[in-house]
Design a protein around this motif. Structure first.
Motif, PDB file in Angstrom:
ATOM      1  N   GLY A 167       0.831  -1.200   0.000  1.00 26.85           N
ATOM      2  CA  GLY A 167       0.000   0.000   0.000  1.00 26.85           C
ATOM      3  C   GLY A 167       0.860   1.241   0.000  1.00 26.85           C
ATOM      4  N   VAL A 168       0.512   2.206  -0.836  1.00 26.50           N
ATOM      5  CA  VAL A 168       1.287   3.446  -0.944  1.00 26.50           C
ATOM      6  C   VAL A 168       0.338   4.627  -0.862  1.00 26.50           C
ATOM      7  N   ASP A 169       0.765   5.709  -0.200  1.00 29.70           N
ATOM      8  CA  ASP A 169      -0.105   6.883  -0.061  1.00 29.70           C
ATOM      9  C   ASP A 169       0.589   8.179  -0.460  1.00 29.70           C
ATOM     10  N   SER A 180       5.957   5.394   2.747  1.00 30.75           N
ATOM     11  CA  SER A 180       5.257   4.423   1.907  1.00 30.75           C
ATOM     12  C   SER A 180       6.074   4.082   0.667  1.00 30.75           C
ATOM     13  N   THR A 185      -3.070   2.047  -4.355  1.00 35.85           N
ATOM     14  CA  THR A 185      -3.353   3.304  -3.673  1.00 35.85           C
ATOM     15  C   THR A 185      -4.827   3.648  -3.869  1.00 35.85           C
ATOM     16  N   GLY A 209      -3.550  10.210  -7.581  1.00 36.68           N
ATOM     17  CA  GLY A 209      -3.384   8.783  -7.341  1.00 36.68           C
ATOM     18  C   GLY A 209      -2.591   8.104  -8.447  1.00 36.68           C
ATOM     19  N   ILE A 261      -8.580   2.378   2.166  1.00 32.27           N
ATOM     20  CA  ILE A 261      -7.401   1.566   1.905  1.00 32.27           C
ATOM     21  C   ILE A 261      -7.286   0.354   2.826  1.00 32.27           C
TER      22      ILE A 261
END
Length: 315
Positions: A24-26, A31, A53, A78, A109
């Motif tokens: 998961g990346v934000d 991240s 994301t 995003g 998420i």
């Protein structure tokens, strides 16, 4: 949901239901460090990397009443986060045939990652960080995932340990003698074997009278606990003859004992919770503390029965 595959590379895995490693990346720095760590891990496992994301509204989950222009901006942000993450992942394993997929979703998420963990070998997130899209604080996400994910969860901290100097550091595993620590031991041996590094097995023995009072006959206690620890590791040592094991029996709290070893490790592996035959090691509180205090990545492994018995907290 939008999904992209970037860029086309050879990939030997044929199970299309297996997402490989999901990260998961934000948009936050931590991240992106998690993405780099996950890319290296995917390369060592020979599996795909699936980067996710979300551009869901952080204030009103699932809200669609945003101005269309605002929605478009969030979606573009995003997409940029995913593009940056995919590029970073590729650079983390230069010249390797890592299969990278990206996925842009309009779901909260945490629940999305828990659902994808059903088809993942490993779930990876940063331990904190509010990203450019401003919708997911990964500190709360990481805690929820370690409790409800259907696969092991790696939480990457400020030092992702992807540099060459860190690659020679050992893997550390917490052993408490309970069934909950068995999957952690199994995975820790596998990680050490694939990374070609030593394994440090840590067992903390405590006395209910506290550490301020002397423990009578500690050397005898240490020797007996070491015999139990050696027995718990015996079958794994036979299965992984390439892994050099160092046993540590400490008169300390589990958290302090593991943190002391984590300072010189590239990865710490623990069970999600459980008090076992080795008195005094409750990995529920231990794993939670390590998520906040350890500087190296922490890999939390749950018993499959725990996952099935609990309903995930989707938000």
């Amino acid at each position: 949901m939008e999904e992209n595959t970037a860029p086309a590379r050879s990939f030997a895995h044929t199970d299309h239901d297996d997402l490989g490693i999901v990260v998961g990346v934000d948009g936050s720095e931590i991240s992106y460090q998690a993405v780099a760590w996950a890319a290296v891990e995917a390369d060592t496992r020979g599996c795909a990397l699936h980067i996710v994301t979300s551009y869901a509204n952080p204030i009103v989950p699932g809200a669609t009443e945003l101005d269309p222009e605002d929605m478009r901006d969030l979606r573009l942000q995003g997409q940029q986060v995913l593009a940056d993450a995919a590029s970073l992942a590729a650079h983390a394993v230069p010249g390797k045939s890592l299969h990278i997929r990206t996925e842009l979703i309009f779901d909260m998420i945490t629940g999305a990652l828990i659902e994808r963990s059903r088809r993942a070998q490993l779930l990876v997130v940063g331990n904190r960080g509010l990203g450019a899209i401003r919708r997911a604080v990964l500190g709360s996400v990481s805690t929820a995932l370690t409790r409800h994910a259907h696969c092991p969860v790696a939480v990457v901290h400020g030092m992702s340990e992807t540099d060459p100097a860190a690659s020679s550091k050992p893997v550390v595993v917490g052993v408490d003698g309970s069934l909950n620590s068995v999957p952690a031991i199994d995975l820790a041996f596998d990680e050490a074997s694939r990374r070609k590094v030593d394994l440090i097995a840590v067992h903390a023995w405590t006395d209910t009278s506290g550490f301020d009072l002397p423990v009578m006959g500690w050397e005898s206690i240490r020797e007996s606990q070491d015999v139990l620890l050696k027995g718990a590791l015996a079958d794994y040592a036979k299965r992984y003859p390439d892994v050099t094991v160092h046993r540590v029996v400490a008169l300390d709290t589990p958290v302090r004992a593991l943190l002391e070893q984590a300072d010189k490790a590239q990865l710490v592996v623990v069970g999600s919770h459980g008090r076992g035959g080795f008195a005094g090691m409750m990995l529920g509180s231990v794993s939670t503390a390590l998520l906040h205090l350890a500087q190296c990545p922490v890999l939390v492994v749950r018993q499959p029965s725990q996952t099935r018995a609990e309903e995930p907290a989707g938000q």
